[in-house]
Every structure is written in C-alpha cells, then in structure tokens.
Design an enzyme around this catalytic site. Structure first.
Site, short mmCIF file in Angstrom:
data_model
loop_
_atom_site.label_atom_id
_atom_site.label_comp_id
_atom_site.label_asym_id
_atom_site.label_seq_id
_atom_site.Cartn_x
_atom_site.Cartn_y
_atom_site.Cartn_z
N GLU A 162 37.90 60.00 26.38
CA GLU A 162 36.81 59.38 25.61
C GLU A 162 37.07 57.90 25.39
O GLU A 162 36.13 57.11 25.30
CB GLU A 162 36.65 60.10 24.27
CG GLU A 162 35.41 59.67 23.48
CD GLU A 162 35.58 58.38 22.68
OE1 GLU A 162 34.59 57.64 22.51
OE2 GLU A 162 36.73 58.11 22.24
N ARG A 171 23.22 60.63 10.40
CA ARG A 171 21.90 60.01 10.28
C ARG A 171 21.09 60.36 11.52
O ARG A 171 21.66 60.58 12.60
CB ARG A 171 22.01 58.48 10.13
CG ARG A 171 22.49 57.75 11.37
CD ARG A 171 22.56 56.23 11.17
NE ARG A 171 21.27 55.66 10.92
CZ ARG A 171 20.89 55.16 9.73
NH1 ARG A 171 21.73 55.15 8.71
NH2 ARG A 171 19.69 54.65 9.57
N HIS A 221 42.06 53.42 15.18
CA HIS A 221 42.66 52.45 16.10
C HIS A 221 43.66 51.53 15.40
O HIS A 221 44.10 50.55 16.00
CB HIS A 221 41.59 51.62 16.82
CG HIS A 221 40.77 52.42 17.79
ND1 HIS A 221 40.30 51.91 18.99
CD2 HIS A 221 40.33 53.70 17.75
CE1 HIS A 221 39.60 52.84 19.62
NE2 HIS A 221 39.61 53.94 18.88
N ASP A 275 42.03 62.73 24.28
CA ASP A 275 42.94 61.66 24.70
C ASP A 275 43.43 60.80 23.54
O ASP A 275 42.79 60.70 22.49
CB ASP A 275 42.29 60.78 25.77
CG ASP A 275 40.96 60.18 25.32
OD1 ASP A 275 40.21 60.86 24.58
OD2 ASP A 275 40.66 59.04 25.70
#
Length: 392
Positions: free
Chosen positions: A137, A177, A362, A79
């Site tokens: 998501e 990690r 974003h 998305d």
C-alpha cells in the site's frame, strides 16, 4: 445502546501477540513473504478457503455464510515503511531501516482475528466474506495490482470496506465521512541542470543548488496564488540531493516531492502549473530542467450510501459518542482503487491512548494503543454480519 460483539480475552491476547510479532518483523511492499505465510497459516487453521500469491504476496480468504447475501470484501494492508524504528519497546523492529510506522501490523491482526471469530459463527453469517490481505500500500499500488489480476471478478466482490489506525483520534473512536476522505497523491521528480565549477568562482558557474532552492520557494505560489483557495491542494518538495563536497558547485540537483488534492480537475491542472514555475525559474538563471510526474493514488471517496449505512451500523455497535465525522485528510490510500470499482467505505480507527501513542503515522515513534484492536475486530465483525444482508 451498544450491540458490539464481545471479544474473547484469548482472541485479544492472540491479536496483540500477532501484531507485535509482525512489528518485530516488518516487510516492505511486495516482499511480505513471512507476513503472508503467517496470514495463510492462520486462515487455514480457521478452515477458511485460502488463496496465496495474488499480486505477488497478497492473500485472500473466503468464508461462505450459511445464509444468502452479498459478497463483501474486508481489506487489510500488510507492508511496512522504509524508515527506522525509534521506539524503545520489546517489540521494536528487528529489521534495520524498516518499521510498521503506519499501523498495518495492527490492520492485519484485526482482520485475522475477525476472520477467526467469524469462522466459528459461519452458520449465522449471510453472504460471503472475502478477507483481503493486500501487499504494497505504501506507494506500491498493491490494490491496483490485485484489481489488474482480477480479484474483484474472481471472488465476485460487490462491496468493499477498510479501516486505518491513527494516533490522531482517541482509542475506540471511529471517524468517517461520505464522499472524498483522502486525497489523491502523485509523485514529482525534478532535475535542475546548471554548470559546475569552483565554489570560489560562482560567476563562472550556474549553481543548480541555488536554482533548486529558488524553485522550492517559487513552487509555493502554485497553491498560494494559482489554485482556487476553496479547493485544497498541497505541493511539497520532500528531498533535495546535490553536490559531493564543500568547495565544488555541482552540475545538477535532484528534487522529489508530492502533489495532493481532492479535486480531479485541480489534479490534472497542477503539473502544468508546476512546469511553468520551473521553466521561469530556470530561464531567469540560465539553468535547464527535467520534470516528471508519476501518477499515484486517486482520491479515496466513500460511496455516500455506503458511508451512511456504515455510520448507522457503527452507531448501533458502539454508540453515538464513538462515531464522529472525519474532516478530509491530505493523506492518501490505495484503497481508492477498490472504491473506484465497487461501492465502498473506508474509516479511521482511533488508537491514541496517551502521549506515547499520539505520534502521527509515518513518525519514527509511531505506536498504537493496542486496546484499539478490540474496536477494530468488533467493527469488522459487525460489517461481516450486516453488510452482506444490507440492500444498499
């Protein structure tokens, strides 16, 4: 020594073309119909068993290797974000108010390209590879919906792996990690109710904008003075809506924001701390409030054994210099729902080639160095060859 699979130039060219096509035609969560149709078309052309309509627009491809082994899932989210594309590029979004500003177009191109390559080599593959193309998501919880519809049981998934492109890491570098990698994320919705009136007579009103502004400042104490400084947390108010004109004090103000942490105990305690701050601020000013928390994504935590296995696999694939330890990141990911159910590992894939591709996810100017697609295809291919045969 690097043992990375060589990516045919034609496959890379196809990956770039697909990524740009998806970038021009972004679709929001649970509306990825054009995207999922393209995914299914390419999977079927590669003679991969294809299942559509999972969690509305999700697509799953199943590739069975000739050798025995586990069933693993490789995941890509599909998305876009509801925001404008500010880039001046030939593949700029053609859909007003929607853009792939988080790299999901690249994720799809990577996984589809890996699927095509692996399908040509199925006689060499152990186990079964499940290619998961997930909707929604970006806040929609598409992973949770896929799980609720039984994707793990239906396809017998035993391990799950995913990646995320980022402009914060140089192109071709992979970061991971063990343990918590990405934060939990819950949404706040706050309404401050006062008493409206004429702007010239504020003493006859209870100004919800003033109260809301005071609350935004006071809420910073939740992290700064009420939370253990050794346990990271974020309380961010990201929107405020109130009023309609310049000379009227409105009756209410609406706020929204997010709460993030790596600790489930802290996560559980934060809503009550926020409520107390709001109650005190409103009590002092004569206002009232409503406060709701929408539970979002849990912490994305890598299984320690899987994280070590993936690290060793990637060092063997790319060399030690290209595999680094990621710090914990306050962003969130609904891959976390998969990681709660099966041993999993999620990694960051660097896509910063220059200043143009250095913007954070974003951002309206977000873009990737498309050379990162090569690393992504090699990464997914390595996991498909190694993970089903691994005993961990």
């Amino acid at each position: 020594m690097s043992i990375a699979t060589a990516i045919p130039e034609a496959l890379f060219d196809d990956a770039v073309a697909l990524r740009r096509d998806l970038h021009r035609h972004p679709e929001l969560g649970f509306s990825e119909r054009r995207t999922s149709a393209r995914v299914a078309e390419i999977l079927r052309a590669a003679h991969i068993d294809t299942h559509e309509g999972i969690a509305t627009t999700g697509v799953v491809g199943v590739l069975r290797g000739a050798k025995p082994g586990r069933t693993i899932m490789l995941r890509a989210d599909m998305d876009a974000l509801p925001m404008p594309d500010e880039k001046d590029v030939a593949y700029r979004s053609s859909i007003p108010g929607a853009t792939h500003a988080c790299g999901h177009d690249g994720h799809v191109a990577i996984l589809l390209s890996a699927a095509r390559l692996l399908a040509e080599r199925r006689d060499e593959l152990p186990g079964t590879i499940v290619f998961c193309f997930q909707p929604a998501e970006e806040g929609g919880g598409g992973a949770r919906k896929m799980i609720e519809e039984g994707i793990l049981e239906r396809f017998g998934i035993e391990r799950a792996y995913g990646l995320h492109l980022t402009g914060q890491i140089p192109t071709g570098v992979v970061a991971l990690r063990p343990g918590p990698l990405l934060a939990s994320a819950d949404d706040l919705a706050i309404t401050i109710r006062g008493r409206g009136g004429h702007a010239a007579f504020p003493h006859l009103s209870v100004d919800p904008i003033y109260v809301a502004s005071s609350a935004v400042v006071a809420l910073q104490s939740v992290v700064a003075r009420q939370n253990d400084p050794l346990e990271p947390a974020v309380v961010s108010i990201c929107s405020m809506h109130a009023g309609t004109t310049s000379n009227v004090i409105p009756g209410e103000a609406q706020l929204s924001g997010t709460v993030r942490t790596f600790n489930e105990t802290v996560r559980a305690a934060l809503p009550e701390r926020i409520r107390r701050v709001l109650a005190g601020t409103c009590e002092a000013t004569g206002a009232s409030f409503e406060f709701n928390v929408r539970t979002g994504f849990p912490v994305t935590a890598n299984d320690p054994g899987q994280a070590e296995y993936v690290r060793e696999l990637l060092v063997g694939t790319f060399g030690d210099a290209r595999v680094v330890v990621s710090p914990p990141v306050m962003g969130s990911e609904d891959f976390s729902f998969f990681a709660q159910r099966v041993p999993s590992c999620f990694v960051f894939l660097g896509a910063r080639g220059d200043e143009r591709t250095s913007y954070p996810n974003h951002h309206g100017l977000f873009d990737i160095d498309e050379r990162a697609l090569v690393t992504g295809i090699q990464l997914m291919t390595a996991l498909a060859h190694g993970a089903p045969a691994a005993s961990g």
